[in-house]
Design an enzyme around this catalytic site. Structure first.
Site, mmCIF file in Angstrom:
data_model
loop_
_atom_site.group_PDB
_atom_site.id
_atom_site.type_symbol
_atom_site.label_atom_id
_atom_site.label_comp_id
_atom_site.label_asym_id
_atom_site.label_seq_id
_atom_site.Cartn_x
_atom_site.Cartn_y
_atom_site.Cartn_z
ATOM 1 N N HIS A 3 28.850 30.357 45.370
ATOM 2 C CA HIS A 3 29.246 31.714 45.751
ATOM 3 C C HIS A 3 29.793 31.681 47.173
ATOM 4 O O HIS A 3 29.204 31.042 48.046
ATOM 5 C CB HIS A 3 28.048 32.651 45.682
ATOM 6 C CG HIS A 3 27.424 32.703 44.316
ATOM 7 N ND1 HIS A 3 27.710 33.694 43.412
ATOM 8 C CD2 HIS A 3 26.581 31.856 43.693
ATOM 9 C CE1 HIS A 3 27.050 33.462 42.293
ATOM 10 N NE2 HIS A 3 26.345 32.350 42.433
ATOM 11 N N HIS B 296 22.864 29.708 43.487
ATOM 12 C CA HIS B 296 21.679 30.393 42.969
ATOM 13 C C HIS B 296 20.790 29.421 42.205
ATOM 14 O O HIS B 296 21.280 28.537 41.522
ATOM 15 C CB HIS B 296 22.101 31.503 41.986
ATOM 16 C CG HIS B 296 22.571 32.748 42.642
ATOM 17 N ND1 HIS B 296 23.508 33.580 42.062
ATOM 18 C CD2 HIS B 296 22.229 33.319 43.827
ATOM 19 C CE1 HIS B 296 23.712 34.612 42.862
ATOM 20 N NE2 HIS B 296 22.975 34.475 43.931
ATOM 21 N N HIS C 39 28.471 26.164 40.186
ATOM 22 C CA HIS C 39 29.414 26.994 40.939
ATOM 23 C C HIS C 39 28.791 27.385 42.268
ATOM 24 O O HIS C 39 27.569 27.385 42.414
ATOM 25 C CB HIS C 39 29.788 28.246 40.133
ATOM 26 C CG HIS C 39 28.602 29.102 39.768
ATOM 27 N ND1 HIS C 39 27.748 28.787 38.720
ATOM 28 C CD2 HIS C 39 28.107 30.239 40.326
ATOM 29 C CE1 HIS C 39 26.788 29.701 38.647
ATOM 30 N NE2 HIS C 39 26.983 30.592 39.617
ATOM 31 N N GLU D 142 42.529 34.599 33.667
ATOM 32 C CA GLU D 142 42.458 34.782 35.116
ATOM 33 C C GLU D 142 43.292 33.780 35.912
ATOM 34 O O GLU D 142 43.089 33.634 37.125
ATOM 35 C CB GLU D 142 40.987 34.726 35.600
ATOM 36 C CG GLU D 142 40.081 35.735 34.896
ATOM 37 C CD GLU D 142 38.689 35.826 35.518
ATOM 38 O OE1 GLU D 142 38.599 35.965 36.745
ATOM 39 O OE2 GLU D 142 37.707 35.768 34.765
ATOM 40 N N PRO E 63 20.558 30.037 38.292
ATOM 41 C CA PRO E 63 21.890 30.643 38.281
ATOM 42 C C PRO E 63 22.023 31.579 37.077
ATOM 43 O O PRO E 63 21.184 31.523 36.173
ATOM 44 C CB PRO E 63 22.804 29.428 38.103
ATOM 45 C CG PRO E 63 21.995 28.457 37.332
ATOM 46 C CD PRO E 63 20.550 28.672 37.759
HETATM 47 C C1 DD3 Z 1 29.023 37.617 33.623
HETATM 48 C C2 DD3 Z 1 28.281 35.944 35.262
HETATM 49 C C3 DD3 Z 1 29.399 36.375 34.342
HETATM 50 C C4 DD3 Z 1 28.227 39.906 32.299
HETATM 51 C C5 DD3 Z 1 28.989 39.996 33.401
HETATM 52 C C6 DD3 Z 1 29.394 38.853 34.086
HETATM 53 N N1 DD3 Z 1 33.866 36.062 37.734
HETATM 54 C C7 DD3 Z 1 31.838 36.522 34.614
HETATM 55 C C8 DD3 Z 1 33.391 36.575 32.803
HETATM 56 C C9 DD3 Z 1 34.465 36.395 33.645
HETATM 57 C C10 DD3 Z 1 32.918 36.355 35.553
HETATM 58 C C11 DD3 Z 1 32.779 36.226 36.964
HETATM 59 C C12 DD3 Z 1 28.226 37.545 32.498
HETATM 60 C C13 DD3 Z 1 32.101 36.630 33.277
HETATM 61 CL CL1 DD3 Z 1 29.453 41.541 33.977
HETATM 62 C C14 DD3 Z 1 27.842 38.673 31.827
HETATM 63 O O1 DD3 Z 1 30.563 36.551 35.143
HETATM 64 C C15 DD3 Z 1 34.238 36.287 35.035
HETATM 65 N N2 DD3 Z 1 35.300 36.108 35.863
HETATM 66 N N3 DD3 Z 1 31.601 36.275 37.590
HETATM 67 C C16 DD3 Z 1 35.081 36.007 37.189
HETATM 68 N N4 DD3 Z 1 36.147 35.864 37.995
#
Ligand code: DD3
Length: 323
Positions: A263, A252, A261, A169, A255
């Site tokens: 939000h 959160h 982090h 990313e 969290p």
């Molecule tokens: C997450 C909280 C975590 C499932 C899912 C999401 N923002 C992420 C990986 C890359 C990202 C996030 C855990 C996981 Cl759908 C399990 O979130 C991420 N990249 N919240 C970004 N930019």
């Protein structure tokens, strides 16, 4: 270590990271649905458990969780929708009232699709419809119940580290302050498809790795918190022309991942996770710590836990469920 060695090591590490990262999917060819985990008619989403069967490298039919969401309309694209490209099929006509199903051009009809693959049992739990229970956690409970549980689980933060070290990313980063104590990376949260500002959703992930959650924060972290608040406001104004009075910045508790982090969302957007008992405004966090340095090592915190969250089991075992 010489700089050549360091470079070589970085390349090796990147290779490993790439191997553990999902390959780019082109379609759902070979996908079979195992179970509908949850569905939500009001936000037009569905959570599906399934398997990719045609995986030749024989990943032994690992589970995948797929989240599908219909996305909002926007001012920029509505003009293209209401054109000759949209085919209409009549449902009913009565006096001056007509109801149709419209079939938009495929470019205007994208469905936000999130794929978690391979998905762990914990991911499957997380997206399964469940009852929730309210917990009141004293600081003592945090030390005796929550913290040991979190340490025993060792939740993977690989995706967070990939962002911080630019393995993943990197092209999405909006702003970075590289300071190792007070620095952070600001980028779009996965929940935001970047299509419209009304649901702007960013996350500021701090560089330091020793802050798990709100519970760890004290007066020593004020420079970090204020830095995030100040620089995110400036960056969002510059990049999106959304001013500080239109931004909601919050953390959160609990969290969903234990690397600190913040939000950053549009004030108009009622983001999931904004509710009472989960979201704490960054400005309040700063002020509480300014008033009482160890505020978050004193305050009881009330939050809800899902029925089959391992942490709820620990609170139940300790007889700490509200009666
Ligand atoms: C997450 C909280 C975590 C499932 C899912 C999401 N923002 C992420 C990986 C890359 C990202 C996030 C855990 C996981 Cl759908 C399990 O979130 C991420 N990249 N919240 C970004 N930019």
């Amino acid at each position: 270590m010489s700089s050549v060695d360091a470079k070589e090591q970085a390349t090796k590490k990147r290779k490993i990271d790439e191997e553990t990262t999902q390959q780019e999917l082109k379609s759902f060819d070979g996908f079979t649905i195992t179970k509908i985990l949850n569905e939500n008619a009001s936000n037009k989403s569905i959570f599906v458990l399934g398997k990719f069967s045609k995986d030749e490298k024989c990943k032994e039919e690992e589970n995948a969780v797929v989240i599908l969401e219909k996305t909002p309309f926007s001012e920029e694209t509505v003009g293209n929708l209401l054109s000759s490209k949209m085919e209409l099929s009549l449902q009913m006509q009565n006096d001056i009232y007509g109801m149709f199903t419209g079939y938009p051009d495929k470019l205007l009809n994208g469905v936000k699709t999130t794929v978690i693959y391979p998905a762990t049992e914990r991911h499957i739990q997380k997206y399964t419809a469940q009852n929730v229970n309210l917990i009141c956690e004293s600081y003592e409970d945090y030390v005796n119940i929550t913290l040991p549980y979190l340490q025993s689980q060792k939740f993977s933060l690989q995706w967070v580290y990939n962002i911080l070290n630019k393995t993943s990313e990197a092209d999405r980063i909006i702003f970075e302050d590289e300071d190792e104590n007070n620095g952070f990376v600001l980028l779009p949260d996965m929940k935001w498809d970047k299509k419209q500002l009304e649901n702007l959703y960013l996350i500021a992930i701090c560089h330091r790795k020793d802050v798990m959650s709100l519970r760890d924060l004290n007066e020593k972290h004020l420079p970090l918190l204020k830095n995030i608040q100040e620089k995110c406001r400036i960056a969002v104004k510059e990049k999106f022309n959304v001013g500080p009075s239109q931004l909601r910045m919050y953390v959160h508790y609990q969290p969903s991942y234990y690397h600190f982090h913040v939000h950053v969302t549009h004030l108009k957007f009622e983001a999931p996770g904004i509710q009472v008992g989960r979201a704490y405004l960054l400005s309040d966090v700063i002020e509480n710590i300014e008033m009482v340095a160890n505020y978050y090592q004193k305050k009881s915190m009330t939050f809800s836990l899902r029925e089959n969250d391992g942490l709820l089991t620990k609170f139940k075992e300790a007889g700490k469920l509200l009666q």
